[in-house]
Design a protein around this motif. Structure first.
Motif, PDB file in Angstrom:
ATOM      1  N   MET A  11       0.480  -1.627   0.041  1.00  0.00           N
ATOM      2  CA  MET A  11      -0.331   0.269   0.077  1.00  0.00           C
ATOM      3  C   MET A  11       0.830   0.932  -0.168  1.00  0.00           C
ATOM      4  O   MET A  11       2.249   1.501   1.162  1.00  0.00           O
ATOM      5  CB  MET A  11      -0.708  -0.136   1.422  1.00  0.00           C
ATOM      6  N   MET A  12       0.512   2.148  -1.363  1.00  0.00           N
ATOM      7  CA  MET A  12       1.533   3.460  -0.893  1.00  0.00           C
ATOM      8  C   MET A  12       0.878   4.935  -0.556  1.00  0.00           C
ATOM      9  O   MET A  12      -0.520   4.925  -1.501  1.00  0.00           O
ATOM     10  CB  MET A  12       1.990   3.451  -2.258  1.00  0.00           C
ATOM     11  N   PHE A  28      -0.091  12.398 -12.159  1.00  0.00           N
ATOM     12  CA  PHE A  28      -1.190  11.013 -12.000  1.00  0.00           C
ATOM     13  C   PHE A  28      -2.972  10.812 -11.080  1.00  0.00           C
ATOM     14  O   PHE A  28      -3.222  10.631 -11.986  1.00  0.00           O
ATOM     15  CB  PHE A  28      -0.076  10.585 -10.079  1.00  0.00           C
ATOM     16  N   PRO A  29      -3.110  11.840 -10.485  1.00  0.00           N
ATOM     17  CA  PRO A  29      -4.761  11.148 -10.381  1.00  0.00           C
ATOM     18  C   PRO A  29      -5.455  11.983 -11.262  1.00  0.00           C
ATOM     19  O   PRO A  29      -7.020  10.991 -11.377  1.00  0.00           O
ATOM     20  CB  PRO A  29      -4.461  12.730  -8.941  1.00  0.00           C
ATOM     21  N   ARG A  30      -5.002  12.938 -12.517  1.00  0.00           N
ATOM     22  CA  ARG A  30      -6.053  12.943 -13.527  1.00  0.00           C
ATOM     23  C   ARG A  30      -5.711  11.347 -14.787  1.00  0.00           C
ATOM     24  O   ARG A  30      -6.595  10.956 -15.375  1.00  0.00           O
ATOM     25  CB  ARG A  30      -5.517  13.750 -14.029  1.00  0.00           C
ATOM     26  N   ILE A  31      -4.896  10.976 -14.499  1.00  0.00           N
ATOM     27  CA  ILE A  31      -4.665  10.273 -15.606  1.00  0.00           C
ATOM     28  C   ILE A  31      -4.552   8.685 -14.833  1.00  0.00           C
ATOM     29  O   ILE A  31      -5.275   7.948 -16.011  1.00  0.00           O
ATOM     30  CB  ILE A  31      -2.856  10.728 -15.990  1.00  0.00           C
ATOM     31  N   CYS A  32      -4.431   7.922 -14.131  1.00  0.00           N
ATOM     32  CA  CYS A  32      -4.512   7.246 -13.873  1.00  0.00           C
ATOM     33  C   CYS A  32      -5.811   6.419 -12.737  1.00  0.00           C
ATOM     34  O   CYS A  32      -6.494   7.294 -11.782  1.00  0.00           O
ATOM     35  CB  CYS A  32      -3.479   6.321 -12.440  1.00  0.00           C
ATOM     36  N   SER A  33      -6.442   5.619 -13.588  1.00  0.00           N
ATOM     37  CA  SER A  33      -7.339   4.842 -12.972  1.00  0.00           C
ATOM     38  C   SER A  33      -7.627   4.891 -11.518  1.00  0.00           C
ATOM     39  O   SER A  33      -9.650   4.378 -11.601  1.00  0.00           O
ATOM     40  CB  SER A  33      -8.513   4.517 -13.939  1.00  0.00           C
ATOM     41  N   VAL A  34      -7.175   4.215 -11.501  1.00  0.00           N
ATOM     42  CA  VAL A  34      -6.367   3.237  -9.870  1.00  0.00           C
ATOM     43  C   VAL A  34      -7.412   4.491  -8.782  1.00  0.00           C
ATOM     44  O   VAL A  34      -7.117   4.814  -8.176  1.00  0.00           O
ATOM     45  CB  VAL A  34      -5.431   2.574  -9.289  1.00  0.00           C
ATOM     46  N   ARG A  35      -8.205   4.094  -7.890  1.00  0.00           N
ATOM     47  CA  ARG A  35      -8.777   4.607  -7.108  1.00  0.00           C
ATOM     48  C   ARG A  35      -7.876   4.208  -5.122  1.00  0.00           C
ATOM     49  O   ARG A  35      -7.708   3.158  -5.221  1.00  0.00           O
ATOM     50  CB  ARG A  35     -10.419   4.195  -6.635  1.00  0.00           C
ATOM     51  N   PRO A  36      -7.618   5.399  -4.559  1.00  0.00           N
ATOM     52  CA  PRO A  36      -7.586   5.038  -3.547  1.00  0.00           C
ATOM     53  C   PRO A  36      -8.286   4.272  -2.055  1.00  0.00           C
ATOM     54  O   PRO A  36      -9.024   3.971  -2.868  1.00  0.00           O
ATOM     55  CB  PRO A  36      -7.106   5.946  -2.999  1.00  0.00           C
ATOM     56  N   ILE A  37      -7.944   3.938  -1.917  1.00  0.00           N
ATOM     57  CA  ILE A  37      -8.319   2.438  -0.550  1.00  0.00           C
ATOM     58  C   ILE A  37      -8.545   3.443   0.711  1.00  0.00           C
ATOM     59  O   ILE A  37      -7.252   4.068   0.958  1.00  0.00           O
ATOM     60  CB  ILE A  37      -7.822   1.207  -0.308  1.00  0.00           C
ATOM     61  N   ALA A  38      -9.409   4.027   1.286  1.00  0.00           N
ATOM     62  CA  ALA A  38      -9.373   3.953   3.116  1.00  0.00           C
ATOM     63  C   ALA A  38      -9.323   3.231   3.696  1.00  0.00           C
ATOM     64  O   ALA A  38      -9.533   2.420   4.052  1.00  0.00           O
ATOM     65  CB  ALA A  38     -10.621   4.474   2.722  1.00  0.00           C
ATOM     66  N   MET A  39      -7.653   3.474   4.334  1.00  0.00           N
ATOM     67  CA  MET A  39      -7.428   2.730   5.256  1.00  0.00           C
ATOM     68  C   MET A  39      -7.582   3.573   6.771  1.00  0.00           C
ATOM     69  O   MET A  39      -7.306   4.870   6.886  1.00  0.00           O
ATOM     70  CB  MET A  39      -5.164   2.893   5.193  1.00  0.00           C
ATOM     71  N   PRO A  40      -8.142   2.975   7.689  1.00  0.00           N
ATOM     72  CA  PRO A  40      -8.873   2.838   9.005  1.00  0.00           C
ATOM     73  C   PRO A  40      -7.568   3.410  10.043  1.00  0.00           C
ATOM     74  O   PRO A  40      -6.073   3.640   9.701  1.00  0.00           O
ATOM     75  CB  PRO A  40      -9.173   1.346  10.176  1.00  0.00           C
ATOM     76  N   GLU A  41      -7.419   4.651  10.114  1.00  0.00           N
ATOM     77  CA  GLU A  41      -6.732   5.362  11.152  1.00  0.00           C
ATOM     78  C   GLU A  41      -5.575   6.556  10.684  1.00  0.00           C
ATOM     79  O   GLU A  41      -4.786   6.697  10.945  1.00  0.00           O
ATOM     80  CB  GLU A  41      -6.527   5.048  12.328  1.00  0.00           C
ATOM     81  N   SER A  42      -5.749   6.363   9.182  1.00  0.00           N
ATOM     82  CA  SER A  42      -4.860   6.597   8.418  1.00  0.00           C
ATOM     83  C   SER A  42      -5.269   7.464   6.837  1.00  0.00           C
ATOM     84  O   SER A  42      -5.865   7.815   6.941  1.00  0.00           O
ATOM     85  CB  SER A  42      -4.174   5.224   7.410  1.00  0.00           C
TER      86      SER A  42
END
Length: 74
Positions: A11-12, A28-42
């Motif tokens: 996880m990065m 990066f956020p405009r080009i990459c279609s991968v969505r981040p994961i909401a990590m608990p307390e992070s």
């Protein structure tokens, strides 16, 4: 003898993910279609496996637009 062990995080942060795929942080956020994961307390994190899959799709010419990707998921 020097014994060094380097561990690649799965996880990065957004900065690490942008560096990993070789894109500037601002683009990066405009080009990459991968969505981040909401990590608990992070902060949100990007899964290296999702990034690898996206890169493979880009390489194969199958990345598609966000609308096409959402349509396939729905």
């Amino acid at each position: 003898m020097l014994n060094i062990r380097v561990v690649q995080p799965r996880m990065m942060s957004i900065k690490q993910a942008a560096d990993y795929v070789g894109l500037p942080l601002k683009r990066f956020p405009r080009i990459c279609s991968v969505r981040p994961i909401a990590m608990p307390e992070s902060q949100e994190r990007y899964d290296i496996r999702d990034l690898d899959l996206w890169l493979d799709q880009v390489k194969a010419g199958n990345a598609g637009t966000d609308a096409e990707i959402l349509e396939r998921l729905g």
